[in-house]
Design a protein around this motif. Structure first.
Motif, mmCIF file in Angstrom:
data_model
loop_
_atom_site.group_PDB
_atom_site.id
_atom_site.type_symbol
_atom_site.label_atom_id
_atom_site.label_comp_id
_atom_site.label_asym_id
_atom_site.label_seq_id
_atom_site.Cartn_x
_atom_site.Cartn_y
_atom_site.Cartn_z
ATOM 1 N N UNK A 266 1.035 -1.120 -0.099
ATOM 2 C CA UNK A 266 0.021 0.129 0.040
ATOM 3 C C UNK A 266 0.557 1.486 -0.013
ATOM 4 N N UNK A 267 2.091 1.390 0.809
ATOM 5 C CA UNK A 267 2.757 2.544 0.671
ATOM 6 C C UNK A 267 3.569 2.632 -0.641
ATOM 7 N N UNK A 268 3.628 1.643 -1.278
ATOM 8 C CA UNK A 268 4.231 1.964 -2.618
ATOM 9 C C UNK A 268 3.126 1.689 -3.696
ATOM 10 N N UNK A 269 1.722 2.048 -3.476
ATOM 11 C CA UNK A 269 0.786 2.124 -4.280
ATOM 12 C C UNK A 269 0.060 1.130 -5.179
ATOM 13 N N UNK A 270 0.249 -0.046 -4.495
ATOM 14 C CA UNK A 270 -0.270 -1.187 -5.388
ATOM 15 C C UNK A 270 -0.722 -2.138 -4.192
ATOM 16 N N UNK A 271 -1.671 -3.341 -4.769
ATOM 17 C CA UNK A 271 -2.211 -4.218 -3.799
ATOM 18 C C UNK A 271 -1.750 -5.529 -4.343
ATOM 19 N N UNK A 272 -1.890 -6.339 -3.384
ATOM 20 C CA UNK A 272 -1.730 -7.800 -3.825
ATOM 21 C C UNK A 272 -2.095 -8.388 -4.994
ATOM 22 N N UNK A 273 -3.253 -7.839 -5.404
ATOM 23 C CA UNK A 273 -3.771 -8.270 -6.699
ATOM 24 C C UNK A 273 -2.910 -7.592 -7.782
ATOM 25 N N UNK A 274 -2.233 -6.747 -7.809
ATOM 26 C CA UNK A 274 -1.347 -6.203 -8.506
ATOM 27 C C UNK A 274 0.035 -6.585 -8.819
ATOM 28 N N UNK A 275 0.268 -7.688 -7.886
ATOM 29 C CA UNK A 275 1.887 -8.473 -7.825
ATOM 30 C C UNK A 275 1.562 -9.282 -8.972
ATOM 31 N N UNK A 276 2.307 -9.432 -9.576
ATOM 32 C CA UNK A 276 2.258 -10.707 -10.787
ATOM 33 C C UNK A 276 3.270 -11.854 -10.487
ATOM 34 N N UNK A 277 4.536 -11.396 -9.855
ATOM 35 C CA UNK A 277 5.276 -12.349 -9.261
ATOM 36 C C UNK A 277 5.968 -12.447 -8.250
ATOM 37 N N UNK A 278 6.264 -13.543 -7.431
ATOM 38 C CA UNK A 278 6.719 -13.680 -6.108
ATOM 39 C C UNK A 278 8.064 -14.174 -6.066
ATOM 40 N N UNK A 279 8.960 -13.530 -5.737
ATOM 41 C CA UNK A 279 10.284 -13.868 -5.771
ATOM 42 C C UNK A 279 10.886 -14.128 -4.062
ATOM 43 N N UNK A 280 10.549 -15.404 -3.787
ATOM 44 C CA UNK A 280 10.477 -15.611 -2.308
ATOM 45 C C UNK A 280 11.674 -16.418 -1.781
ATOM 46 N N UNK A 281 12.273 -16.256 -0.587
ATOM 47 C CA UNK A 281 13.497 -16.977 -0.495
ATOM 48 C C UNK A 281 13.139 -18.196 0.234
ATOM 49 N N UNK A 282 13.593 -19.451 -0.385
ATOM 50 C CA UNK A 282 13.251 -20.662 0.156
ATOM 51 C C UNK A 282 13.848 -21.119 1.284
ATOM 52 N N UNK A 283 13.686 -20.706 2.569
ATOM 53 C CA UNK A 283 13.974 -20.969 3.670
ATOM 54 C C UNK A 283 14.076 -22.516 4.302
ATOM 55 N N UNK A 287 8.515 -23.571 5.704
ATOM 56 C CA UNK A 287 8.154 -22.210 5.511
ATOM 57 C C UNK A 287 7.697 -22.053 3.988
ATOM 58 N N UNK A 288 8.352 -22.685 3.308
ATOM 59 C CA UNK A 288 7.878 -22.473 1.637
ATOM 60 C C UNK A 288 6.371 -23.142 1.574
ATOM 61 N N UNK A 289 5.797 -23.988 2.426
ATOM 62 C CA UNK A 289 4.684 -24.468 2.366
ATOM 63 C C UNK A 289 3.655 -23.513 3.163
ATOM 64 N N UNK A 290 4.105 -22.766 4.180
ATOM 65 C CA UNK A 290 3.396 -21.903 4.869
ATOM 66 C C UNK A 290 3.087 -20.610 4.074
ATOM 67 N N UNK A 291 4.336 -20.110 3.491
ATOM 68 C CA UNK A 291 4.228 -18.904 2.546
ATOM 69 C C UNK A 291 3.261 -19.033 1.058
ATOM 70 N N UNK A 292 3.554 -20.198 0.769
ATOM 71 C CA UNK A 292 2.848 -20.831 -0.591
ATOM 72 C C UNK A 292 1.126 -20.837 -0.198
ATOM 73 N N UNK A 293 0.929 -21.359 1.159
ATOM 74 C CA UNK A 293 -0.743 -21.005 1.459
ATOM 75 C C UNK A 293 -0.959 -20.049 1.621
ATOM 76 N N UNK A 294 -0.289 -19.093 2.196
ATOM 77 C CA UNK A 294 -0.790 -17.478 2.484
ATOM 78 C C UNK A 294 -0.926 -16.876 1.208
ATOM 79 N N UNK A 295 0.028 -17.103 0.176
ATOM 80 C CA UNK A 295 -0.102 -16.619 -1.071
ATOM 81 C C UNK A 295 -1.126 -16.982 -1.944
ATOM 82 N N UNK A 296 -1.455 -18.371 -1.642
ATOM 83 C CA UNK A 296 -2.394 -19.186 -2.578
ATOM 84 C C UNK A 296 -3.686 -18.544 -2.418
ATOM 85 N N UNK A 297 -3.973 -18.067 -1.254
ATOM 86 C CA UNK A 297 -5.148 -17.615 -1.056
ATOM 87 C C UNK A 297 -5.652 -16.208 -1.891
#
Length: 356
Positions: A266-283, A287-297
């Motif tokens: 929001x601070x940078x003027x976008x919403x999650x719907x406007x994010x096309x690509x997720x570049x996430x660190x595979x800890x 952690x990957x499963x947790x974040x995958x489920x959160x973004x999967x929503x």
């Protein structure tokens, strides 16, 4: 009064370099069984299952697997770390400069990242000599931010270049978690880290030159979890760096997730719907499963993150830059946005928003 245009910082290239030793996980398990041969058999079977279920098919290392599972001093392993980190850092920086046709002396700012060994002077000093960087290059070694430091380096480079138009920066991350492996530590933290970690190096070149191409950094911020310094890090012992890894990390991330993602976007003027690509660190797998489920929503996937974990394991700070490299090689449409995200000791989340 005419509004002053903001100076854009762009990522010009991303490169990677790998150590000479590589083993499939299936080939490492016999060494694990030999190492744990005097332990309770149920415990050994549990550890083998951790390796088999870690979602890491292979990993690279600066030492042969036999040497990793041999009794050596902290001094000996750290000396191997110093020798190999210099080689990997020099190689990955040279290779990435070549991608851009940049001369080494054109670099104005060099950031080096590593938390898996100890060396003073830090890596950047050796790179200045090895590649003949200019005498007034600005140095920033980042040594104690763990897995988050790759994104931290992007934030520092962005802040420097945003204030200095027409400049160039190099971010070099070199990690060797295998150099921190503790042969006499039978804690689950040591077992899990041995199962998921590997060694590797990455480099990102960034610029604030007006004619540059590549994705621009819209913004970058850090989010600090209160009273959580005990969740992740290293204890410095007589045997070396001993892993601290709290099993509650995935659920703590989940509980903070809305505060990590939405206010930053929001601070940078976008919403999650406007994010096309997720570049996430595979800890790690959980952690990957947790974040995958959160973004999967939100209908997002982190397939590239999962692939990097499978092919290389978690290389601490360098890993997210391997994910970033995969996106740099894709044919991404102008205007599309990417969210870079990693977690590390502190406990903290580091975030960068990109726009192609």
């Amino acid at each position: 009064m005419k509004k002053k245009l903001m100076n854009k910082v762009r990522i010009a290239a991303v490169g990677k370099e790998l150590p000479e030793y590589c083993r499939e996980t299936a080939d490492i398990i016999p060494l694990v069984e030999s190492w744990l041969g005097q332990q309770d058999q149920r415990f050994m079977r549990k550890v083998v299952k951790i390796f088999e279920g870690a979602a890491v098919d292979k990993r690279y290392s600066i030492m042969s697997p036999d040497d990793v599972f041999s009794t050596t001093s902290f001094e000996d392993k750290n000396n191997v770390y110093i020798r190999e980190v210099k080689k990997l850092g020099s190689s990955v920086l040279s290779k990435t400069l070549h991608k851009c046709n940049w001369e080494p002396e054109s670099i104005d700012y060099i950031i080096t990242v590593s938390c898996t060994g100890i060396m003073i002077p830090s890596l950047d000093a050796y790179l200045i000599n090895d590649l003949n960087l200019k005498e007034d290059v600005v140095r920033l070694p980042v040594t104690e931010m763990g897995c988050a430091a790759g994104v931290s380096g992007l934030i520092y480079a962005h802040n420097f270049l945003k204030s200095n138009p027409g400049k160039r920066a190099a971010l070099v991350a070199v990690e060797s978690p295998t150099a921190t492996f503790q042969l006499t530590d039978y804690s689950m933290a040591n077992m899990v880290s041995a199962a998921i970690f590997g060694d590797g190096a990455a480099c990102v070149l960034l610029t604030s030159e007006s004619e540059a191409i590549g994705p621009s950094i819209v913004g970058g911020d850090m989010y600090h979890f209160p009273d959580s310094t005990q969740m992740m890090g290293f204890d410095l012992t007589n045997h070396g760096l001993k892993m601290i890894l709290d099993i509650t990390v995935p659920e703590i991330i989940a509980s903070h997730f809305p505060n990590i993602v939405h206010p930053f976007l929001s601070k940078n003027g976008v919403s999650i719907d406007e994010v096309n690509h997720l570049i996430f660190h595979p800890g790690g797998k959980k952690i990957v499963q947790t974040v995958e489920a959160l973004f999967g929503e939100y209908g997002k996937n982190i397939d590239d993150t999962r692939e990097v974990l499978r092919e290389y394991g978690n290389m601490s700070s360098a890993t997210v830059l391997y994910v970033l490299e995969r996106f740099m090689e894709k044919n991404i449409n102008s205007g599309e946005k990417g969210l870079v995200l990693s977690f590390g000791p502190g406990f903290s989340a580091q975030r960068v928003l990109l726009e192609w």
